[in-house]
Design a protein around this motif. Structure first.
Motif, short mmCIF file in Angstrom:
data_model
loop_
_atom_site.label_atom_id
_atom_site.label_comp_id
_atom_site.label_asym_id
_atom_site.label_seq_id
_atom_site.Cartn_x
_atom_site.Cartn_y
_atom_site.Cartn_z
N TYR A 231 1.04 -1.17 -0.04
CA TYR A 231 0.20 -0.08 -0.01
C TYR A 231 0.79 1.25 0.07
N TRP A 240 -3.89 -6.74 3.93
CA TRP A 240 -5.17 -5.99 4.34
C TRP A 240 -6.14 -7.26 4.83
N GLU A 273 -3.07 5.09 9.07
CA GLU A 273 -3.18 5.45 7.59
C GLU A 273 -4.75 5.79 7.22
N LEU A 275 -7.72 4.31 8.22
CA LEU A 275 -8.86 3.06 8.19
C LEU A 275 -9.55 3.00 9.57
N GLU A 307 -1.88 4.23 -7.03
CA GLU A 307 -2.16 3.85 -5.62
C GLU A 307 -3.21 2.74 -5.18
N ASP A 309 -6.03 0.83 -3.72
CA ASP A 309 -7.10 1.12 -2.90
C ASP A 309 -7.80 -0.17 -2.28
N TRP A 323 -12.05 2.02 0.53
CA TRP A 323 -11.30 3.00 0.99
C TRP A 323 -10.14 3.45 -0.21
N HIS A 324 -10.34 4.71 -0.55
CA HIS A 324 -9.52 5.44 -1.66
C HIS A 324 -8.35 5.65 -1.18
N GLY A 325 -7.18 5.09 -2.01
CA GLY A 325 -5.96 5.36 -1.58
C GLY A 325 -5.37 6.41 -2.32
N ARG A 334 -3.13 7.98 4.71
CA ARG A 334 -3.16 7.41 3.02
C ARG A 334 -4.71 7.29 2.48
N PHE A 335 -5.61 6.82 3.47
CA PHE A 335 -6.81 6.54 2.81
C PHE A 335 -7.87 7.25 3.34
N GLN A 337 -12.44 6.88 3.37
CA GLN A 337 -13.59 5.90 3.01
C GLN A 337 -14.51 6.77 2.21
#
Length: 682
Positions: A231, A240, A273, A275, A307, A309, A323-325, A334-335, A337
């Motif tokens: 990631y 993940w 990150e 999440l 990146e 996701d 979760w959009h990276g 980094r992420f 929702q």
């Protein structure tokens, strides 16, 4: 018996290298003619980009229409009685570096106890691919591999989830072996072995790393799915992890992102990150910020920005998550929702009145809120209530809310289904006829791009053709919890396999993509005849140029339809019997900043005026499903490849292009090297 290939061109290479069946004489496919395209011969001219490459080959396209595509070759495939090789979760990878994919098979029957090695009772199998002159064959190496070694020195460590990736970047695939705990109560969870990463010595022998990274309180929980992903693109694989809980009324627990150090150790970075989820309250559940009963994880770059996701699907008709990276928000997280904004959360069918439980409730309570919307019940409400123990499957205050109008989704996989250059999704869902179409059915989520947030359009079966007809003409229980997207006839268009499990009348479903982009179901007698299929993996196990399928068999609800079931969770091997046509198989090796398995790499293959794209996946699906790390591209009538482009998953997103890749071979591309390698050419 397959007839020997008619070799028009004179050259020297092994049968496997020439794209023929490595087990000549083991398939019923029509004979194939390999020829060299005009001007395609290798020369000694130093300016020739194909200098040193194997000869060019050309085949007639083999597009499925009405011929038999697969044969069940299980009795020949296993070195033990087929009734003994049992499991409902299957993954494939080459564990010993011989370029032939091997099999990991697990059964949930082993949950809560160490392996029982008694024949007929085993729940863990590691099978080495020993395909040879007799055809596709697999040999049991589970004990010899050391895979089930425990921290206390015993043998038989349990595992239900397996995904493969080179976690220590030493050139072979390691195995993450996840444990789905029977309970998440503290008094019980520490009685069981924790999940582990098993390190490979390159020959298919595995050992525990020094540190038990997954024995912490937050990670030693009931795992439902896992996906390798890099990631942060530091060249070291991360994981993940999707968590589920068991038992009525159990409270969901947070999913976790763990960062790998490249030596086999992992550290949770979930909160850092971005999440983190909220506490499990009704308001948080309704908005989607609370944890979910996660059935499936996936990690893929759906917006093509390089990146990764992170995605999950949920049990209990809850929202699916996205979760959009690639963000650097609060605290450098980094992420973010974006499940609702991307429309990945659920489809747009919010008509709860099609639920027959709701209809009966409103019939009994006509003055209840919004019950005027309901028409007369479509079923006998007295019988329905009796079937569910004196009540309806309906909570009127909550079941009309958006969070209860999703699906029970066990399959989510990423693939460029429409060849438009971005990754679409296939979701497989359990749907019960009493709930009806508001429970999101199995469908395609078409990626329509989006300036800032990817936008998904839900294509149901009436639009895509990805639907089934029942023998009795009525809707029935659907148990779509596993499957794969792959091109079984090498026509350059992705097809879909759904392993529909558990319920009476369910079986494997194979859908062929037509030229117009819609799907047609391949009849059972021409496709894959396998009832109560659960667990699936796809790979070219015999390296003959087309993709084969391995399926597990669920016995969970066989009391409802005993005649449809085997006595055990038999695993069956289905050999692709079509004439292979034209293809290329791409094996990547990352170096210089990319993870060695190249998980997360995007590959574009241009041939015959068509550009296809695929991503190297680190695993997906309920209880871990993974197809081999080698990417397979069917080329239709194209015998030559114009270009192969790879975007490597390193910090710089290095892009590399090859114009010297032969079609109809397994090709290895190494980051930074200009010359392709052909591992099976001797």
């Amino acid at each position: 018996m397959r007839r020997p290939l008619l070799m028009i061109v004179s050259f020297s290479c092994s049968v496997a290298a020439c794209g023929a069946n490595t087990a000549a004489g083991t398939s019923d496919a029509a004979s194939v003619t390999d020829t060299a395209p005009s001007g395609g011969e290798t020369t000694d001219d130093a300016s020739d980009p194909f200098l040193g490459a194997p000869p060019a080959l050309c085949r007639a396209a083999s597009i499925w229409s009405d011929q038999k595509a697969f044969s069940d070759v299980t009795p020949l495939a296993f070195s033990v009685d087929v009734t003994q090789v049992t499991g409902t979760s299957i993954s494939a990878a080459d564990i010993n570096g011989d370029s032939f994919p091997d099999l990991s098979i697990r059964s949930a029957s082993g949950q809560g106890k160490r392996e029982d090695w008694t024949p007929g009772k085993r729940s863990i199998w590691l099978l080495k691919n020993v395909t040879g002159s007799k055809g596709m064959q697999f040999s049991d190496v589970t004990k010899a591999s050391g895979l089930t070694t425990t921290r206390d020195g015993a043998d038989g460590r349990e595992m239900q989830i397996v995904v493969f990736g080179d976690a220590d970047n030493d050139g072979d695939v390691d195995m993450f072996c996840g444990n789905s705990m029977l309970s998440d109560q503290t008094k019980d969870q520490f009685k069981q072995d924790s999940s582990e990463l098993m390190l490979n010595d390159g020959k298919g022998h595995f050992s525990l790393p020094p540190t038990a990274s997954f024995a912490t309180k937050d990670l030693r929980r009931s795992l439902g799915s896992a996906s390798f992903v890099d990631y942060d693109r530091d060249g070291k694989l991360d994981l993940w992890l999707g968590y589920m809980t068991w038992g009525a009324g159990s409270t969901p627990i947070p999913d976790q992102l763990v960062q790998g150090n490249g030596a086999g150790d992992f550290l949770a970075t979930t909160v850092a990150e971005g999440l983190a989820t909220t506490t499990y309250t009704q308001s948080h559940v309704e908005e989607g910020s609370a944890p979910h009963h996660t059935w499936c994880t996936a990690a893929c770059d759906v917006d093509n920005d390089g990146e990764p996701d992170l995605l999950t699907t949920s049990y209990g008709r809850d929202f699916n998550t996205f979760w959009h990276g690639g963000f650097k928000g609060d605290g450098n997280a980094r992420f973010v929702q974006q499940m609702h904004e991307s429309h990945l959360d659920r489809d747009d069918n919010d008509d709860w009145t099609t639920n027959v439980n709701a209809q009966c409730y409103c019939h009994d309570n006509p003055t209840a809120d919004e019950c005027a919307k309901c028409g007369p019940p479509e079923v006998d409400c007295v019988q329905l209530k009796a079937a569910f123990g004196g009540t309806y499957r309906w909570n009127h205050p909550t079941d009309r809310k958006p969070y209860r109008l999703g699906g029970n989704t066990g399959l989510l996989t990423c693939a460029d289904i429409d060849n438009d250059g971005d990754l679409d999704l296939v979701e497989g869902t359990i749907v019960h006829p009493d709930v009806g179409p508001s429970s999101d059915p199995t469908r395609i989520l078409r990626n329509d791009g989006g300036k800032d947030i990817p936008q998904f359009t839900h294509l149901h079966g009436d639009v895509s053709g990805l639907q089934r007809t029942w023998a009795n003409g009525q809707a029935d229980d659907v148990g779509d919890m596993a499957g794969a997207v792959f091109d079984f006839d090498n026509d350059g268009r992705q097809d879909v396999l759904i392993a529909s499990s558990d319920y009476p009348g369910t079986h494997a479903l194979l859908f062929h993509q037509k030229a117009d982009g819609t799907f047609e179901e391949v009849p059972i007698d021409l496709g894959i005849d396998f009832k109560h299929s659960h667990g699936a993996t796809v790979a070219d196990f015999d390296r003959d140029g087309d993709l084969d399928v391995v399926l597990g068999h669920s016995t969970m609800r066989c009391n409802l339809s005993p005649s449809e079931c085997f006595k055990t969770e038999e695993v069956h091997v289905f050999r692709n019997d079509l004439a292979p046509g034209n293809y290329v198989q791409i094996q990547l090796e990352g170096t210089g900043g990319s993870n060695r398995s190249a998980i997360g790499a995007h590959v574009w293959v241009k041939a015959g005026g068509v550009t296809q794209m695929a991503e190297v996946s680190g695993g997906y699906g309920l209880f871990g499903q993974q197809n081999e790390l080698v990417l397979h591209f069917g080329l239709g009538s194209a015998c030559a490849i114009d270009e192969v482009k790879v975007r490597w998953p390193d910090g710089s997103l290095t892009t590399q292009t090859w114009n010297n890749v032969r079609a109809n071979y397994l090709v290895k591309l190494t980051q930074g090297e200009a010359k392709p390698a052909y591992p099976l050419v001797k």
